[in-house]
Design a protein around this motif. Structure first.
Motif, mmCIF file in Angstrom:
data_model
loop_
_atom_site.group_PDB
_atom_site.id
_atom_site.type_symbol
_atom_site.label_atom_id
_atom_site.label_comp_id
_atom_site.label_asym_id
_atom_site.label_seq_id
_atom_site.Cartn_x
_atom_site.Cartn_y
_atom_site.Cartn_z
ATOM 1 N N GLY A 54 0.489 -7.020 -4.584
ATOM 2 C CA GLY A 54 -0.026 -5.563 -4.463
ATOM 3 C C GLY A 54 -0.845 -5.152 -5.130
ATOM 4 N N ALA A 55 -0.924 -5.453 -6.458
ATOM 5 C CA ALA A 55 -2.218 -5.244 -7.204
ATOM 6 C C ALA A 55 -3.508 -5.790 -6.917
ATOM 7 C CB ALA A 55 -1.875 -5.631 -8.676
ATOM 8 N N GLY A 76 1.320 5.963 -20.414
ATOM 9 C CA GLY A 76 0.997 5.256 -19.727
ATOM 10 C C GLY A 76 2.014 4.358 -19.174
ATOM 11 N N PHE A 77 2.848 4.008 -20.029
ATOM 12 C CA PHE A 77 3.887 2.954 -20.252
ATOM 13 C C PHE A 77 5.227 3.784 -19.284
ATOM 14 C CE2 PHE A 77 8.568 1.875 -21.361
ATOM 15 C CZ PHE A 77 8.323 0.498 -21.192
ATOM 16 N N PHE A 78 5.348 5.089 -19.719
ATOM 17 C CA PHE A 78 6.332 5.865 -18.879
ATOM 18 C C PHE A 78 5.974 6.148 -17.461
ATOM 19 C CE2 PHE A 78 8.100 6.873 -23.448
ATOM 20 C CZ PHE A 78 9.492 6.608 -23.215
ATOM 21 N N ASN A 79 4.510 6.330 -17.682
ATOM 22 C CA ASN A 79 3.912 6.649 -16.066
ATOM 23 C C ASN A 79 3.994 5.538 -15.058
ATOM 24 O OD1 ASN A 79 2.765 8.065 -14.140
ATOM 25 N ND2 ASN A 79 0.567 8.224 -15.230
ATOM 26 N N VAL A 80 4.104 4.135 -15.718
ATOM 27 C CA VAL A 80 4.268 3.079 -14.968
ATOM 28 C C VAL A 80 5.843 2.916 -14.521
ATOM 29 C CG1 VAL A 80 4.453 0.547 -14.974
ATOM 30 C CG2 VAL A 80 2.386 1.867 -15.859
ATOM 31 N N LEU A 81 6.829 3.397 -15.479
ATOM 32 C CA LEU A 81 8.096 3.398 -14.853
ATOM 33 C C LEU A 81 8.213 4.729 -13.968
ATOM 34 C CD1 LEU A 81 9.822 2.914 -18.458
ATOM 35 C CD2 LEU A 81 9.280 1.268 -16.790
ATOM 36 N N TYR A 82 7.871 5.625 -14.129
ATOM 37 C CA TYR A 82 8.164 6.873 -13.131
ATOM 38 C C TYR A 82 7.667 6.502 -11.894
ATOM 39 C CZ TYR A 82 8.097 11.299 -11.386
ATOM 40 O OH TYR A 82 8.103 12.495 -10.540
ATOM 41 N N SER A 83 6.515 5.697 -11.852
ATOM 42 C CA SER A 83 5.873 5.507 -10.397
ATOM 43 C C SER A 83 6.722 4.626 -9.834
ATOM 44 C CB SER A 83 4.319 4.730 -10.863
ATOM 45 O OG SER A 83 4.482 3.622 -11.151
ATOM 46 N N ALA A 84 7.629 3.954 -10.159
ATOM 47 C CA ALA A 84 8.505 3.004 -9.633
ATOM 48 C C ALA A 84 9.737 3.747 -9.001
ATOM 49 C CB ALA A 84 9.094 1.891 -10.599
ATOM 50 N N LEU A 85 10.169 4.667 -9.422
ATOM 51 C CA LEU A 85 11.128 5.385 -8.889
ATOM 52 C C LEU A 85 11.051 6.062 -7.477
ATOM 53 C CD1 LEU A 85 12.426 7.427 -12.299
ATOM 54 C CD2 LEU A 85 13.265 5.047 -11.318
ATOM 55 N N PRO A 86 10.006 6.313 -7.073
ATOM 56 C CA PRO A 86 9.842 6.774 -5.684
ATOM 57 C C PRO A 86 10.139 5.769 -4.691
ATOM 58 C CG PRO A 86 8.132 7.729 -7.025
ATOM 59 C CD PRO A 86 8.777 6.806 -7.777
ATOM 60 N N ALA A 87 10.299 4.607 -4.964
ATOM 61 C CA ALA A 87 10.976 3.515 -4.327
ATOM 62 C C ALA A 87 12.156 4.141 -3.347
ATOM 63 C CB ALA A 87 11.345 2.100 -4.916
ATOM 64 N N VAL A 88 13.176 4.924 -4.121
ATOM 65 C CA VAL A 88 14.069 5.378 -3.402
ATOM 66 C C VAL A 88 13.875 6.138 -2.084
ATOM 67 C CG1 VAL A 88 16.176 7.144 -3.762
ATOM 68 C CG2 VAL A 88 15.540 5.408 -5.431
ATOM 69 N N PHE A 89 12.666 7.214 -2.299
ATOM 70 C CA PHE A 89 12.265 8.052 -1.360
ATOM 71 C C PHE A 89 11.639 6.935 0.068
ATOM 72 C CE2 PHE A 89 8.719 10.073 0.844
ATOM 73 C CZ PHE A 89 9.351 11.156 1.250
ATOM 74 N N VAL A 113 10.922 -3.093 -8.679
ATOM 75 C CA VAL A 113 10.134 -3.918 -9.534
ATOM 76 C C VAL A 113 8.699 -4.157 -9.020
ATOM 77 C CG1 VAL A 113 9.943 -6.095 -10.659
ATOM 78 C CG2 VAL A 113 12.235 -4.861 -10.595
ATOM 79 N N PHE A 114 8.430 -4.251 -7.939
ATOM 80 C CA PHE A 114 7.150 -4.415 -7.104
ATOM 81 C C PHE A 114 6.312 -3.082 -7.552
ATOM 82 C CE2 PHE A 114 4.631 -2.443 -3.617
ATOM 83 C CZ PHE A 114 3.799 -3.676 -3.265
ATOM 84 N N ASN A 115 6.793 -2.120 -7.561
ATOM 85 C CA ASN A 115 6.140 -0.782 -7.868
ATOM 86 C C ASN A 115 5.732 -1.039 -9.310
ATOM 87 O OD1 ASN A 115 6.235 0.426 -5.282
ATOM 88 N ND2 ASN A 115 7.809 1.615 -5.745
ATOM 89 N N THR A 167 5.140 -3.616 -11.405
ATOM 90 C CA THR A 167 4.298 -4.828 -11.703
ATOM 91 C C THR A 167 3.063 -4.403 -11.140
ATOM 92 O OG1 THR A 167 6.250 -6.419 -11.323
ATOM 93 C CG2 THR A 167 3.951 -7.003 -11.316
ATOM 94 N N LYS A 168 2.822 -3.638 -9.987
ATOM 95 C CA LYS A 168 1.601 -3.176 -9.403
ATOM 96 C C LYS A 168 1.081 -2.234 -10.315
ATOM 97 C CE LYS A 168 1.322 -0.745 -5.847
ATOM 98 N NZ LYS A 168 1.230 0.163 -4.494
ATOM 99 N N ALA A 169 1.799 -1.241 -10.766
ATOM 100 C CA ALA A 169 1.307 -0.219 -11.786
ATOM 101 C C ALA A 169 0.946 -0.686 -13.006
ATOM 102 C CB ALA A 169 2.515 0.884 -11.750
ATOM 103 N N PHE A 170 1.819 -1.523 -13.386
ATOM 104 C CA PHE A 170 1.042 -2.294 -14.537
ATOM 105 C C PHE A 170 -0.195 -2.820 -14.513
ATOM 106 C CE2 PHE A 170 5.410 -2.042 -17.059
ATOM 107 C CZ PHE A 170 4.758 -1.633 -18.205
ATOM 108 N N LEU A 171 -0.429 -3.475 -13.707
ATOM 109 C CA LEU A 171 -1.725 -4.375 -13.333
ATOM 110 C C LEU A 171 -2.769 -3.479 -12.963
ATOM 111 C CD1 LEU A 171 -0.195 -7.658 -11.879
ATOM 112 C CD2 LEU A 171 -0.918 -7.240 -14.271
ATOM 113 N N THR A 172 -2.445 -2.244 -12.441
ATOM 114 C CA THR A 172 -3.658 -1.415 -11.846
ATOM 115 C C THR A 172 -3.784 -0.308 -12.809
ATOM 116 O OG1 THR A 172 -1.972 -0.280 -10.452
ATOM 117 C CG2 THR A 172 -3.196 -2.029 -9.416
#
Length: 448
Positions: A276-277, A314-327, A391-393, A395-400
């Motif tokens: 994805g990244a 940025g670290f917390f932003n990455v974790l936060y960006s993964a949570l909308p996977a529920v949506f 985890v997909f979200n 990993t992609k967020a960390f790399l981008t």
């Protein structure tokens, strides 16, 4: 967080300054005073020595540039406007560099370095140079954006209302995982609140600090409640439609971090996150229009480069960006309930998300990459599960989000190591834990 537009440079005496990563000046806009004295005949213009110094701040040589006609209007009232142009003949494809500036009463008010890819003035007011004021293209672009927004809110708005009704119903009849939803909401609240704190601008005023903390908590609480509702409404339908989707997720919520099935799903999420990244990277390289769409096509979050607090945020932003996977999972479930066939639901989701994630200037290849990104999401959701999608979200967020470079002399090299080091460590540890009893990370029964 202090940015170019917050606080905006609109008060007399304020200045908006934009620099490159290595500190070279790219733009400065100084707000003039309201009672600025008119220029007199005795006012001397800025000397060539002063222009030489300003150009040096921008990493340019003043003597390399030739005067030319101005194209960009300055953001503030000025007496004189200046423009210079330079094209390096030594390059295979010469790049034209323009510099425009404006002065008032012998004092600099505006200075900007303009490259061919510079599409707007970053300080106020925002302008699009050399763009037609009307025409069929502009109307088509506006209609396309309106259609995208309408299609997004047509599903997003009613979805929240429906989720509230379903969440209440599921709580009454006891079919939803209340403990799992509470754990998810607690983690999201903690991440969202800390993200707000690290992004905020702090000072020594106790009153302002309390206001900042309360604002961060209020915003985090509002978003957390919304996703808590989504979870309560989603979980029973997913468990009934695709039972295996939540197996590893529920085991993780139970604290079984080293469970082989949990680790294997995390590993798959890491692998697909790298893909994805790469798709995001290709879309940036292939897209010649610097438009920002919902896909968020940018290879680095500039706030991460602002220092230690920026890295933590940025670290917390990455974790936060993964949570909308529920949506995301909820939208897939809605399409599944409507179509009642997995294949049709997946194709509908890919078409819907690709449309609202694309920009009006995206070409066929960019659209294909966007659609392939959505295909990966559907594949992960159907084949693996919610944990792999989260985890997909991540990993992609960390790399981008984090700046990655192979140049060890780059000042942001160590920051980029965080962006690539955490996903690699997560993938390696998940690989060994997925081996079960054969894993070297597990101790044997006799304690050796």
């Amino acid at each position: 967080m202090v940015t170019l537009t917050d606080p905006a440079p609109i008060t007399s005496g304020m200045a908006g300054i934009r620099l490159t990563g290595n500190g070279q000046l790219r733009e400065i806009s100084i707000v003039p005073p309201l009672n600025d004295t008119p220029p007199s005949k005795e006012t001397d213009p800025i000397s060539d020595a002063s222009w030489t110094k300003i150009f040096k701040w921008a990493g340019l040589r003043f003597e390399d540039f030739q005067p030319t006609e101005t194209r960009w209007s300055p953001p503030w009232d000025s007496d004189e406007s200046h423009a210079w142009i330079f094209s390096d003949p030594q390059l295979d494809t010469p790049i034209e560099i323009r510099v425009e500036a404006a002065t008032k009463a012998g004092r600099l008010r505006y200075f900007q370095v303009i490259f061919p890819w510079t599409s707007r003035q970053w300080t106020l007011p925002t302008k699009l140079p050399n763009q037609p004021s009307g025409g069929a293209n502009k109307q088509a672009t506006n209609y396309g954006e309106v259609a995208q927004d309408a299609l997004f809110f047509l599903l997003g708005g009613p979805l929240l209302v429906i989720s509230i009704v379903l969440a209440i119903r599921n709580l009454k009849i006891g079919t939803t995982d209340k403990d799992g939803a509470l754990k998810f909401a607690g983690v999201m609240l903690l991440i969202d609140f800390n993200l707000g704190l690290f992004e905020a601008h702090h000072n020594s005023s106790v009153g302002l600090e309390m206001t900042t903390c309360l604002s961060c908590l209020t915003n985090a609480l509002g978003r957390t409640v919304r996703f808590w509702i989504y979870y309560l409404a989603l979980e029973p339908f997913v468990r009934r439609t695709w039972p295996k989707v939540l197996v590893s997720w529920n085991r993780l919520l139970q604290g079984k971090i080293s469970d082989p099935f949990v680790s294997l799903e995390i590993l798959y999420g890491c692998i697909f996150g790298v893909v994805g990244a790469a798709i995001v990277g290709f879309s940036v390289l292939l897209n010649d229009q610097p438009l920002q769409t919902m896909m968020g096509r940018k290879l680095c979050n500039p706030a991460i480069l602002s220092g230690d607090l920026g890295v933590i945020a940025g670290f917390f932003n990455v974790l936060y960006s993964a949570l909308p996977a529920v949506f995301t999972m909820l939208v897939i479930v809605v399409f599944r309930l409507i179509t009642r066939i997995d294949l049709i639901a997946g194709v509908t989701f890919i078409g819907y998300m690709a449309y609202i994630s694309s920009g009006p200037a995206d070409g066929p290849l960019i659209l294909l990459l966007i659609a392939f990104q959505q295909f990966l999401i559907v594949l992960i959701a159907f084949r693996f599960g919610l944990l792999a999608l989260v985890v997909f979200n991540i990993t992609k967020a960390f790399l981008t989000f984090f700046p990655l470079t192979l140049n060890v002399d780059a000042w942001f090299f160590s920051t980029g190591l965080i962006g690539i080091g955490i996903p690699v460590a997560l993938a390696i540890s998940s690989f060994f834990f997925s081996m079960g009893d054969k894993s070297p990370l597990r101790s044997s029964d006799d304690g050796v």
